[in-house]
Design a protein around this motif. Structure first.
Motif, short mmCIF file in Angstrom:
data_model
loop_
_atom_site.label_atom_id
_atom_site.label_comp_id
_atom_site.label_asym_id
_atom_site.label_seq_id
_atom_site.Cartn_x
_atom_site.Cartn_y
_atom_site.Cartn_z
N PHE A 1 0.82 -1.22 0.00
CA PHE A 1 0.00 0.00 0.00
C PHE A 1 0.85 1.26 0.00
O PHE A 1 0.45 2.28 -0.56
N GLY A 2 2.03 1.21 0.61
CA GLY A 2 2.90 2.38 0.62
C GLY A 2 3.35 2.75 -0.78
O GLY A 2 3.27 3.91 -1.20
N MET A 3 3.84 1.74 -1.53
CA MET A 3 4.31 2.02 -2.89
C MET A 3 3.15 2.41 -3.81
O MET A 3 3.29 3.28 -4.67
N MET A 4 1.99 1.77 -3.60
CA MET A 4 0.85 2.08 -4.46
C MET A 4 0.32 3.48 -4.21
O MET A 4 0.17 4.28 -5.15
N LEU A 5 0.04 3.83 -2.94
CA LEU A 5 -0.65 5.09 -2.64
C LEU A 5 0.29 6.29 -2.58
O LEU A 5 -0.02 7.34 -3.13
N CYS A 6 1.44 6.13 -1.91
CA CYS A 6 2.40 7.25 -1.90
C CYS A 6 2.88 7.52 -3.32
O CYS A 6 3.04 8.67 -3.73
N GLY A 7 3.13 6.42 -4.07
CA GLY A 7 3.59 6.58 -5.45
C GLY A 7 2.56 7.28 -6.31
O GLY A 7 2.89 8.18 -7.09
N PHE A 8 1.30 6.88 -6.19
CA PHE A 8 0.25 7.48 -7.01
C PHE A 8 0.08 8.96 -6.69
O PHE A 8 0.01 9.81 -7.59
N LEU A 9 0.01 9.27 -5.39
CA LEU A 9 -0.16 10.67 -4.98
C LEU A 9 1.02 11.52 -5.45
O LEU A 9 0.83 12.64 -5.94
N ALA A 10 2.23 10.98 -5.32
CA ALA A 10 3.43 11.73 -5.71
C ALA A 10 3.48 11.98 -7.21
O ALA A 10 3.80 13.08 -7.66
N GLU A 11 3.14 10.96 -8.01
CA GLU A 11 3.24 11.10 -9.46
C GLU A 11 2.10 11.93 -10.05
O GLU A 11 2.29 12.61 -11.06
N LYS A 12 0.93 11.88 -9.42
CA LYS A 12 -0.22 12.60 -9.97
C LYS A 12 -0.41 14.00 -9.40
O LYS A 12 -0.94 14.87 -10.08
N VAL A 13 0.03 14.21 -8.15
CA VAL A 13 -0.17 15.52 -7.51
C VAL A 13 1.15 16.24 -7.28
O VAL A 13 1.31 17.41 -7.63
N GLY A 14 2.12 15.57 -6.67
CA GLY A 14 3.41 16.21 -6.40
C GLY A 14 4.26 15.31 -5.53
O GLY A 14 3.75 14.61 -4.64
N TRP A 15 5.57 15.32 -5.77
CA TRP A 15 6.48 14.41 -5.06
C TRP A 15 6.37 14.58 -3.55
O TRP A 15 6.36 13.60 -2.80
N HIS A 16 6.27 15.81 -3.09
CA HIS A 16 6.32 16.05 -1.65
C HIS A 16 5.02 15.66 -0.96
O HIS A 16 5.01 15.42 0.25
N TRP A 17 3.95 15.56 -1.73
CA TRP A 17 2.72 14.99 -1.17
C TRP A 17 2.94 13.51 -0.84
O TRP A 17 2.46 13.00 0.17
N GLY A 18 3.65 12.82 -1.72
CA GLY A 18 3.95 11.41 -1.47
C GLY A 18 4.85 11.23 -0.27
O GLY A 18 4.61 10.37 0.59
N PHE A 19 5.91 12.05 -0.18
CA PHE A 19 6.80 11.99 0.98
C PHE A 19 6.02 12.31 2.27
O PHE A 19 6.22 11.69 3.30
N GLY A 20 5.13 13.31 2.18
CA GLY A 20 4.36 13.71 3.36
C GLY A 20 3.39 12.63 3.81
O GLY A 20 3.24 12.39 5.02
#
Length: 694
Positions: A167-186
């Motif tokens: 779930f980490g790779m799926m959701l953090c990755g999706f949020l980062a690639e579609k919205v912004g990298w730092h959203w994924g890190f956050g």
């Protein structure tokens, strides 16, 4: 106080103590945050500086130099974290301290500055050192008086590891690639924080397990260790010379680890000399390895023949594990680049529908199952750990919200064929001769005409087409703007246009925004994120682990050396699939996703054959007094494998340019196969060295 007197089994979930599932969820959120960040780092560092989702535009070589040192240190700091917890602060405090430090690390990485990136990575390394070894220590202590339940407990625990990674790779990755990298890190940091809270608030479920060690407990541990000595085995303390050599090799090893990214990124060389063909950096690491082997040999000489032979067997296994992780950990470096730049991730029509259905089931079914476990846990522990359950409920509401947002995004995406003007020029080879395709027809380059370009009379202007996905609803023949980011085109909205124009002016660069027109509406389409492919490893582990374990429990259970060899060879087949799939592809051509799916399938099978075997045989073969040192050596081998993986993965561009992409993957096909065949050939020797241990 023993775990039996704590009455852990008075409060059960699926036949195990409730505390096990607190550990399950704590590990799940930690792995969620760790893998969620890990899958983003190389992408973020190598993304273009100007774009709708800008990165730092580092070369792959620079990015992997930093990642390799980070990954290497992740396997070294747990050695020290385990010692500190064991002697001073206890397992529970070590887990909390580590989790808090990691939470700060993820928070720092949400800021877009080099200082905070390096500070964040440092916190993650230190925090992992406290967290990683002590979660399993708590689990082991909980089941100390219930050995018959321990295998099942570890199986459940490692399901939490893989669920979190998935779930980490799926959701953090999706949020980062579609919205912004730092959203994924956050997002990774938020779930790390919540996971820490739910663990700390569940203290009543653990009794005295993992508390700060008392003098009596330490004496009991020493007595337990001494009770496991081999008959006639003498004490073998570290001498002053051993300690000096260990300090020297540690300093040199860390010097190498830090010098690699320092020299690649900042031009700072800690070892500005060379010895013959060896650079100072490589000479230093060779000296460190020589000192390490001197320490090992000195210690081996003080053991009886049987103990010494068994430890030599462990060293041989550790040597071959380097080749496995050197190849397997391409999943964090070169396979991310391959998924981004060389894999066809845009699916349309029936293929898009099939993916969306599969991805929905892949996301929702595990979430339902884990949520069911959460409800069972709450029923058993609401009175004892009310606030822990409340925090867990919040985390799952968050994870469901993120998952449903991701699925809705994919299902509601629109697909458009977009036309724009390009300048056509002949594609020339190294000898300045026009390149021909397989049918003997000339090949041309098509360079998009940007809004800032002034056309020349000699330009041959043609109409080019590209397919792109967007959440925006457009009409046919609508005049739009698009922008090429990395390997793909994205739609530029009016708000995006203002932002990009400002960035180009700030960098004093001509605008690369491309005027275009919607040629055709082609719903439906889905663009698979780069991060999604990384989730396949966790998915295949969950799906196949029980199948492989049945083989180990059957009459077909092979010896350790054969398991090692098969693990290496099966993993190599995965790289063989990539080498075959990318053979002969022209520049700009993308391969089917099936090759990457097959690669992860074989990599996971190889991992299931080899990875669980390693630590098991260390514990079986090594005497109690030497166990900590040999576990440290084992993690050192994995650390070296991770560093080599990053170094070689960073060469994907250079090797592809000089030879081919297929050649790059052949390296990771041939080397593990040779290593696998060699370790299987050593099976008779290893059996003899193991003296009956199976």
């Amino acid at each position: 106080m023993s775990s039996k007197s704590e009455n852990f089994f008075d409060s059960k979930v699926l036949g195990h103590p409730s505390g096990l599932f607190v550990l399950f969820f704590t590990e799940m959120w930690e792995r969620f945050s760790f893998y969620g960040m890990r899958v983003l780092l190389i992408q973020f560092l190598t993304a273009a500086v100007i774009g709708l989702n800008p990165g730092w535009e580092w070369s792959i070589e620079k990015a992997t130099a930093l990642y390799g040192t980070y990954a290497m240190l992740l396997y070294i700091t747990p050695i020290f974290g385990g010692i500190i917890a064991d002697k001073y602060i206890g397992y529970r405090w070590a887990v909390v301290v580590g989790a808090i430090i990691m939470t700060f690390g993820h928070a720092f990485m949400a800021f877009d500055t080099p200082f905070f990136l390096y500070l964040g990575l440092a916190c993650l390394v230190i925090g992992t050192g406290f967290f990683k070894p002590n979660m399993t220590s708590i689990l082991s202590e909980m089941y100390k008086d219930f050995p018959e339940k321990k295998d099942g407990a570890y199986t459940i625990f490692y399901m939490g590891v893989n669920a979190g990674a998935f779930f980490g790779m799926m959701l953090c990755g999706f949020l980062a690639e579609k919205v912004g990298w730092h959203w994924g890190f956050g997002l990774a940091g938020i779930f790390m924080l919540l996971g820490t809270l739910q663990f700390w608030l569940a203290k009543p479920l653990f009794g005295r397990v993992g508390e700060v060690p008392s003098k009596q407990n330490l004496n009991e541990k020493i007595e337990d260790v001494e009770a496991k000595y081999e008959p006639g085995e003498k004490a073998n303390p570290f001498t002053l010379i051993d300690q000096i050599l260990i300090v020297l090799m540690t300093v040199l090893g860390l010097g190498y680890a830090f010098n690699d990214p320092l020299s690649a990124i900042g031009g700072i060389n800690l070892f500005p000399f060379s010895i013959g063909p060896l650079s100072g950096q490589n000479f230093v690491i060779i000296v460190a390895l020589v000192l390490f082997f001197i320490v090992v040999i000195r210690r081996l000489a003080n053991y009886t023949k049987i103990v010494r032979d068994r430890m030599i067997a462990v060293i041989i296994f550790a040597f071959f594990v380097i080749f496995f992780w050197m190849s397997f950990e391409q999943g964090a470096t070169s396979l991310v680049i391959f998924a981004r730049d060389f894999t066809e991730r845009n699916l349309t029509g029936g293929a898009a529908m099939t993916f969306n259905i599969f991805n929905t089931l892949l996301t929702v079914v595990p979430l339902i199952l884990i949520s069911y476990v959460l409800v069972l846990l709450a029923k058993q522990t609401m009175k004892k750990a009310f606030w822990s359950n409340i925090v867990l409920a919040i985390t799952f509401l968050g994870i469901w919200a993120a998952a449903l947002w991701m699925l809705n995004y994919n299902w509601s995406s629109h697909s458009y064929d977009v036309a724009y003007q390009s300048i056509q020029t002949p594609k020339l080879d190294d000898k300045n001769v026009q390149v021909l395709d397989e049918e003997g027809k000339p090949v041309f380059n098509e360079t998009p005409i940007t809004a800032s370009y002034v056309a020349n009379a000699t330009d041959k202007i043609v109409t080019s087409n590209v397919n792109l996905a967007s959440q925006d609803a457009l009409t046919k023949d609508a005049v739009i703007n698009i922008h090429k980011e990395g390997d793909k085109f994205v739609l530029v909205t009016p708000a995006d246009l203002i932002k990009l124009d400002a960035e180009y002016k700030k960098e004093s660069k001509p605008s690369e925004i491309i005027p275009a027109k919607v040629a055709e509406i082609k719903d439906s389409q889905v663009e698979i994120t780069v991060s999604w492919f990384s989730t396949l490893n966790s998915f295949f582990i969950i799906a196949l682990a029980s199948l492989v374990s049945r083989v180990w429990d059957s009459k077909y259970n092979p010896s350790a050396a054969v398991k090692y060899g098969l693990g290496l060879i099966i993993m190599a087949i995965g790289f063989g699939c990539l080498a075959f799939g990318s053979y002969g592809i022209a520049e700009g051509v993308r391969v089917s996703i099936i090759w990457l799916v097959l690669a992860y399938l074989f990599h996971t099978l190889g991992e299931l054959y080899l990875s669980p075997v390693g630590l098991s045989y260390v514990s079986k073969l090594v005497p109690a007094r030497m166990i900590a040192f040999m576990f440290g050596m084992w993690y050192l081998a994995i650390a070296i494998g991770n560093k080599l993986a990053a170094i070689l993965g960073g060469q994907i561009e250079n090797i592809t340019k000089e030879y081919s992409l297929s050649t790059f993957f052949l390296i990771f096909t041939i080397v593990p196969i040779v290593a696998g065949l060699l370790v299987m050939a050593l099976n008779p020797v290893l059996k003899k060295l193991m003296h009956g241990v199976k």
